[in-house]
Design a protein around this motif. Structure first.
Motif, PDB file in Angstrom:
ATOM      1  N   ARG A 144       0.803  -1.098   0.039  1.00 38.26           N
ATOM      2  CA  ARG A 144       0.055  -0.005  -0.036  1.00 38.26           C
ATOM      3  C   ARG A 144       0.953   1.257   0.172  1.00 38.26           C
ATOM      4  O   ARG A 144       0.934   1.884   1.011  1.00 38.26           O
ATOM      5  N   LEU A 145       1.436   1.531  -1.021  1.00 38.17           N
ATOM      6  CA  LEU A 145       2.506   2.503  -1.146  1.00 38.17           C
ATOM      7  C   LEU A 145       2.032   3.876  -0.811  1.00 38.17           C
ATOM      8  O   LEU A 145       2.462   4.847  -0.052  1.00 38.17           O
ATOM      9  N   VAL A 146       0.722   4.243  -1.499  1.00 38.45           N
ATOM     10  CA  VAL A 146       0.099   5.485  -1.159  1.00 38.45           C
ATOM     11  C   VAL A 146      -0.202   5.686   0.191  1.00 38.45           C
ATOM     12  O   VAL A 146       0.001   6.791   0.820  1.00 38.45           O
ATOM     13  N   LEU A 147      -0.760   4.872   0.993  1.00 41.55           N
ATOM     14  CA  LEU A 147      -1.050   4.843   2.522  1.00 41.55           C
ATOM     15  C   LEU A 147       0.408   4.936   3.061  1.00 41.55           C
ATOM     16  O   LEU A 147       0.422   5.848   4.040  1.00 41.55           O
ATOM     17  N   HIS A 148       1.316   4.278   2.741  1.00 38.80           N
ATOM     18  CA  HIS A 148       2.761   4.507   3.450  1.00 38.80           C
ATOM     19  C   HIS A 148       3.002   5.855   3.116  1.00 38.80           C
ATOM     20  O   HIS A 148       3.603   6.473   4.139  1.00 38.80           O
TER      21      HIS A 148
END
Length: 302
Positions: free
Chosen positions: A143-147
Motif C-alpha cells: 500500500r504505497l500511497v498509504l505508506h
C-alpha cells in the motif's frame, strides 16, 4: 558496538552527502522564515541555528536506522547488500543507536522549551510509525500511497521543529507565511519521493509508484510537486511587490525548478528512470536558493 555503528554510518549514511543536505535544510529553511516574517529586520546564522542543524543531521541518521529496521525483511530478499541483512550491524545495534540518539537530541535541546516539544513530537511519531510497520505490519507493504500518507508527516514535523527554533530565536509568533514555507518544503520532498521511484521497468520486487499510477503520471507528480512548492514560496515571498522583503531577489527560488524539469524531459524522452543527479540535487539546491534570498534581503545589510 560503537565500531559497528561507525561502519553502519559509512555504509548507510554517507557524511559527504547527508551532512550538506541536512545543513542546507536547517539553514536554508531558517533563511526563508526570516525573509517572509515581517518582524525580522536582520538575520544571521548563530549558535542556535548550528544546534538546529546538528539536530537535523543526527535526526536523519536515526530515521535512516529506523527505515532499515522496518525494511529488513524486504532488503533481505531484494537488497541483501544493505548493512542489516549483510550483517554489518544487528537489529539490536540499530535499536540501541536510535535510543541513544533520541536521548542525546532531547538533552541537546533541553533548554529550548517549545522547540524541545516539537522535536519530541517528531521523534515520537517516527518511532510509532516504524514500530507499527515493523511489528504490526501496518500499513501493508504493497500500500504505497498509504505508506506515503503515513510517512510524509515525519518530514513535515522536522520542518516544524526548524520553524519552532526560528520563532524562539527571533522571538516571533507563528504566522501564515511561515506555515506556508513548511507546506512548500513538504511538497518539495514529494518531488524527491516520486522522482526517485519513477521508472518504466521496475526491478523484480521493487516498490515503485509507477506500478500504481504508471510511469508518466509518477513523473508528472514529481515535477508538479516541485512546481507547487515553488509557487507557494513565491506567494510567501511576493518578489513582484516592492514593499515585500523578497522583492526582486525572491525570483531566485525559480532556479531549482530547472532540475526536475530536466529530469522530467529526459524521462519523457525515453529514459528508463528519472535521472539520479538532478533528482538528488533538487532538494539541497532548493534550500540553497532560500538561503541566497534570505541572505540578500535580510542579511546583507548587517
Amino acid at each position: 558496538m560503537i565500531g559497528r555503528w561507525g561502519r553502519y554510518v559509512v555504509a548507510a549514511y554517507k557524511p559527504t552527502f547527508h551532512l550538506p543536505f541536512m545543513i542546507f535544510w536547517a539553514v536554508g529553511l531558517t533563511a526563508l522564515f526570516a525573509c517572509v516574517t515581517g518582524g525580522v529586520q536582520r538575520w544571521r546564522p548563530d549558535l542556535g541555528l548550528a544546534l538546529t542543524a546538528g539536530t537535523l543531521v543526527i535526526d536523519m541518521l536515526l530515521l535512516r536506522a529506523l527505515d532499515d529496521i522496518r525494511d529488513q525483511d524486504y532488503d533481505r530478499e531484494h537488497n541483501p547488500g544493505r548493512p542489516l541483512p549483510s550483517g554489518v550491524v544487528s537489529e539490536r545495534d540499530l535499536v540501541a543507536l536510535v535510543g541513544s540518539g533520541i536521548a542525546l537530541l532531547l538533552l541537546l535541546n533541553a533548554g529550548r522549551e517549545v522547540v524541545l516539544l516539537a522535536l519530541a513530537g517528531q521523534l515520537g511519531y517516527a518511532v510509532l510509525v516504524i514500530a507499527l510497520d515493523r511489528y504490526a505490519g501496518w500499513p501493508p507493504g504493497d500500500r504505497l500511497v498509504l505508506h506515503l500518507a503515513v510517512n510524509l508527516p515525519i518530514q513535515t514535523l522536522l520542518s516544524l521543529y526548524v520553524y519552532a527554533a526560528f520563532l524562539r530565536a527571533e522571538q516571533q509568533r507563528v504566522s501564515v507565511v511561515g506555515l506556508m514555507a513548511v507546506v512548500a518544503v513538504t511538497f518539495g520532498a514529494l518531488c524527491l519521493e516520486f522522482g526517485r521511484k519513477a521508472t518504466r521497468r521496475p526491478r523484480p520486487g521493487e516498490r515503485t509508484y509507477a506500478t500504481v499510477f504508471g510511469p508518466s503520471v509518477t513523473s508528472a507528480a514529481a515535477f508538479a510537486s516541485a512546481a507547487i512548492a515553488t509557487a507557494i514560496v513565491l506567494v510567501a515571498l511576493r518578489p513582484w511587490q516592492p514593499d515585500a522583503a523578497g522583492y526582486g531577489w525572491g525570483w531566485l527560488v525559480l532556479a531549482p525548478l530547472a532540475l526536475p524539469a530536466v529530469a522530467a524531459v529526459r524521462f519523457a524522452s525515453g529514459a528508463t528512470r528519472w535521472p539520479v543527479a538532478p533528482t538528488l540535487a533538487y532538494i539541497p539546491v532548493m534550500y540553497a536558493s532560500f538561503l541566497a534570498v534570505g541572505w540578500l534581503t535580510k542579511g546583507a545589510s548587517v
